[in-house]
Write a protein that holds these residues in place. Structure first.
Motif, PDB file in Angstrom:
ATOM      1  N   PHE A 229     -18.748  46.558  27.881  1.00 10.40           N
ATOM      2  CA  PHE A 229     -19.942  46.502  27.059  1.00 10.40           C
ATOM      3  C   PHE A 229     -19.593  46.795  25.604  1.00 10.40           C
ATOM      4  CE2 PHE A 229     -21.050  47.760  31.337  1.00 10.40           C
ATOM      5  CZ  PHE A 229     -22.040  46.838  31.658  1.00 10.40           C
ATOM      6  N   PHE A 230     -20.155  45.970  24.716  1.00 15.15           N
ATOM      7  CA  PHE A 230     -19.898  46.094  23.290  1.00 15.15           C
ATOM      8  C   PHE A 230     -21.231  46.087  22.549  1.00 15.15           C
ATOM      9  CE2 PHE A 230     -16.400  43.889  25.336  1.00 15.15           C
ATOM     10  CZ  PHE A 230     -15.301  44.646  24.939  1.00 15.15           C
ATOM     11  N   GLY A 231     -21.515  47.177  21.859  1.00 19.14           N
ATOM     12  CA  GLY A 231     -22.785  47.316  21.165  1.00 19.14           C
ATOM     13  C   GLY A 231     -22.647  47.033  19.682  1.00 19.14           C
ATOM     14  N   GLY A 232     -23.215  45.909  19.233  1.00 14.57           N
ATOM     15  CA  GLY A 232     -23.275  45.609  17.807  1.00 14.57           C
ATOM     16  C   GLY A 232     -24.596  46.105  17.240  1.00 14.57           C
ATOM     17  N   LYS A 233     -24.532  46.991  16.280  1.00 16.58           N
ATOM     18  CA  LYS A 233     -25.721  47.618  15.711  1.00 16.58           C
ATOM     19  C   LYS A 233     -26.184  46.852  14.479  1.00 16.58           C
ATOM     20  CE  LYS A 233     -27.190  52.243  14.105  1.00 16.58           C
ATOM     21  NZ  LYS A 233     -26.679  53.631  13.874  1.00 16.58           N
ATOM     22  N   TYR A 254     -24.302  46.053   9.388  1.00 18.98           N
ATOM     23  CA  TYR A 254     -23.711  46.021  10.721  1.00 18.98           C
ATOM     24  C   TYR A 254     -22.889  47.272  11.003  1.00 18.98           C
ATOM     25  CZ  TYR A 254     -24.810  41.033  10.259  1.00 18.98           C
ATOM     26  OH  TYR A 254     -25.449  39.830  10.050  1.00 18.98           O
ATOM     27  N   ASP A 255     -22.907  47.668  12.270  1.00 22.45           N
ATOM     28  CA  ASP A 255     -22.100  48.804  12.718  1.00 22.45           C
ATOM     29  C   ASP A 255     -21.938  48.656  14.237  1.00 22.45           C
ATOM     30  OD1 ASP A 255     -20.669  51.146  12.745  1.00 22.45           O
ATOM     31  OD2 ASP A 255     -22.225  52.365  11.789  1.00 22.45           O
ATOM     32  N   THR A 256     -21.326  49.643  14.832  1.00 22.31           N
ATOM     33  CA  THR A 256     -21.216  49.662  16.290  1.00 22.31           C
ATOM     34  C   THR A 256     -22.050  50.810  16.829  1.00 22.31           C
ATOM     35  OG1 THR A 256     -19.257  51.079  16.249  1.00 22.31           O
ATOM     36  CG2 THR A 256     -18.900  48.694  16.200  1.00 22.31           C
ATOM     37  N   ARG A 308     -17.914  41.050  12.359  1.00 19.21           N
ATOM     38  CA  ARG A 308     -18.563  42.076  11.523  1.00 19.21           C
ATOM     39  C   ARG A 308     -18.171  43.495  11.898  1.00 19.21           C
ATOM     40  NH1 ARG A 308     -21.475  40.497   6.860  1.00 19.21           N
ATOM     41  NH2 ARG A 308     -22.405  38.448   7.238  1.00 19.21           N
ATOM     42  N   THR A 309     -17.781  43.700  13.175  1.00 17.55           N
ATOM     43  CA  THR A 309     -17.563  45.062  13.646  1.00 17.55           C
ATOM     44  C   THR A 309     -16.137  45.337  14.118  1.00 17.55           C
ATOM     45  OG1 THR A 309     -18.151  44.542  15.944  1.00 17.55           O
ATOM     46  CG2 THR A 309     -19.959  45.128  14.443  1.00 17.55           C
ATOM     47  N   GLY A 310     -15.374  44.301  14.414  1.00 19.72           N
ATOM     48  CA  GLY A 310     -14.040  44.497  14.951  1.00 19.72           C
ATOM     49  C   GLY A 310     -14.000  44.784  16.435  1.00 19.72           C
ATOM     50  N   LEU A 311     -15.129  44.713  17.120  1.00 17.88           N
ATOM     51  CA  LEU A 311     -15.127  44.941  18.560  1.00 17.88           C
ATOM     52  C   LEU A 311     -14.307  43.854  19.260  1.00 17.88           C
ATOM     53  CD1 LEU A 311     -18.898  45.886  18.999  1.00 17.88           C
ATOM     54  CD2 LEU A 311     -16.941  47.417  19.360  1.00 17.88           C
ATOM     55  N   ALA A 314     -13.416  38.931  22.145  1.00 17.53           N
ATOM     56  CA  ALA A 314     -12.588  37.800  22.590  1.00 17.53           C
ATOM     57  C   ALA A 314     -11.507  38.276  23.554  1.00 17.53           C
ATOM     58  CB  ALA A 314     -11.969  37.095  21.386  1.00 17.53           C
ATOM     59  N   ALA A 315     -10.907  39.411  23.262  1.00 17.61           N
ATOM     60  CA  ALA A 315      -9.875  39.953  24.147  1.00 17.61           C
ATOM     61  C   ALA A 315     -10.447  40.277  25.519  1.00 17.61           C
ATOM     62  CB  ALA A 315      -9.253  41.201  23.523  1.00 17.61           C
ATOM     63  N   ALA A 316     -11.682  40.763  25.555  1.00 12.67           N
ATOM     64  CA  ALA A 316     -12.318  41.063  26.837  1.00 12.67           C
ATOM     65  C   ALA A 316     -12.554  39.786  27.637  1.00 12.67           C
ATOM     66  CB  ALA A 316     -13.630  41.802  26.615  1.00 12.67           C
ATOM     67  N   HIS A 317     -12.936  38.705  26.952  1.00 17.08           N
ATOM     68  CA  HIS A 317     -13.056  37.415  27.628  1.00 17.08           C
ATOM     69  C   HIS A 317     -11.711  36.995  28.226  1.00 17.08           C
ATOM     70  CE1 HIS A 317     -16.915  36.997  25.558  1.00 17.08           C
ATOM     71  NE2 HIS A 317     -17.146  35.875  26.232  1.00 17.08           N
TER      72      HIS A 317
END
Length: 326
Positions: A229-233, A254-256, A308-311, A314-317
């Motif tokens: 799970f990745f939360g983009g704020k 933007y933030d996480t 925007r956040t660096g989460l 893509a790597a998780a995919h």
């Protein structure tokens, strides 16, 4: 063939940033990829599938003239909003439409029959998961908070709902997509605030989707993929972006944000109920800190969240498609 040499199919439009990012992540790991758009079938892409009695699956070949992939060797499939097949202009109607439907069914159903490999997401499950009214039921069942909502073409029912809410209302599309107005760009139908005093017989012209307007401390584009799970704020700074952030990107910060455990658990159950592993969820977080579910796009955009956040989305995919996700 070794597992590492088996290809991942990426089925997406040519200009799709998210697909580009996933292909790049797979390339960096040395995983072979065959990417194509369904729009290239049947004019540029050749598909041959065979099934014999007692066989556990389909065998055959996909060939786009540059690369090939054998169906029985496919490692995983990333299906991301491909266009429909394009039939040669030399085929007249009604045969062109018939041929398009045949081609669409062939490639969709043949690939969807690859049930022994990971999918993001199987398109048959994806289509069902995209239905917004049913999403509210699924979200409620798994314990998520949802807004009070009504779908109606009855002005009296809309007024009664407004009286019940006794507060600000919004109107949103039931079905996503854009209006083709004949210009170069198609018009997005955005979520917008409505005044019940303006409710009139125009409501009878079609179904309208009204919801109570949820007060927002900030919003979250929550990307769920392969159990992660990745939360983009999103902190909006204008009235337009606060109502629908897609209408005013210049006024978003933007933030996480960490996803609370109870929300992650509910989202995991939500995805499982549809048989999918990816979703782009939209939440509001109220001033009191409550997470309120709006909707899930099972093929939603996320490249901008990573950019925007660096989460590491893509790597998780890539991890999931390679079978190495946590």
């Amino acid at each position: 063939m070794t597992r590492a040499a088996r290809p991942v199919l990426v089925v997406a439009e040519q200009l799709d940033a998210a697909a580009d990012m996933v292909v790049d992540a797979l390339n960096q790991r040395g995983v072979p990829v065959m990417r194509f758009d369904v729009a290239e079938f049947p004019q540029q892409v050749t598909l041959t599938g065979s099934h014999q009695p007692q066989d556990p699956g389909w065998t055959g070949l996909i060939d786009d003239g540059r690369r090939t992939a054998r169906l029985e060797e496919v490692r995983a499939v990333y299906w991301r909003r491909p266009a429909r097949p394009r039939i040669a202009g030399t085929v007249p109607e009604p045969y062109a439409t018939w041929a398009q439907n045949q081609a669409d069914a062939a490639i969709l159903n043949l690939l969807a029959a690859l049930t022994r490999v990971p999918w993001i997401n199987n398109p048959h499950h994806d289509r069902i998961a995209a239905h917004k009214p049913q999403q509210l039921i699924a979200a409620t069942r798994v314990g998520l908070t949802v807004p009070r909502s009504i779908i109606t073409n009855n002005p009296a029912a809309a007024r009664a709902f407004a009286k019940e809410v006794d507060g600000p209302l919004i109107c949103k599309p039931i079905l996503g997509g854009r209006l083709d107005t004949g210009g170069e760009r198609r018009l997005m139908v955005a979520t917008h605030r409505v005044d019940p005093a303006d409710f009139d017989d125009s409501i009878t012209t079609t179904a309208h989707y009204f919801q109570e307007n949820i007060p927002k401390k900030y919003e979250v584009r929550l990307i769920a993929v392969g159990g992660r799970f990745f939360g983009g704020k999103l902190m909006t700074t204008s009235e337009a972006s606060g109502t629908d952030w897609r209408t005013d990107y210049d006024h978003i910060e933007y933030d996480t944000v960490d996803v609370p455990g109870h929300v992650a658990t509910a989202v995991r159950r939500f995805l499982a109920s549809y048989g999918i592993v990816f979703g782009a969820f939209d939440f509001a977080v109220t001033p009191a800190g409550q997470w309120v579910f709006f909707e899930n796009n099972p093929c939603g955009t996320w490249g901008w969240v990573e950019n925007r956040t660096g989460l590491p989305i893509a790597a998780a995919h890539a991890d999931y498609l390679m079978g190495t996700s946590a």
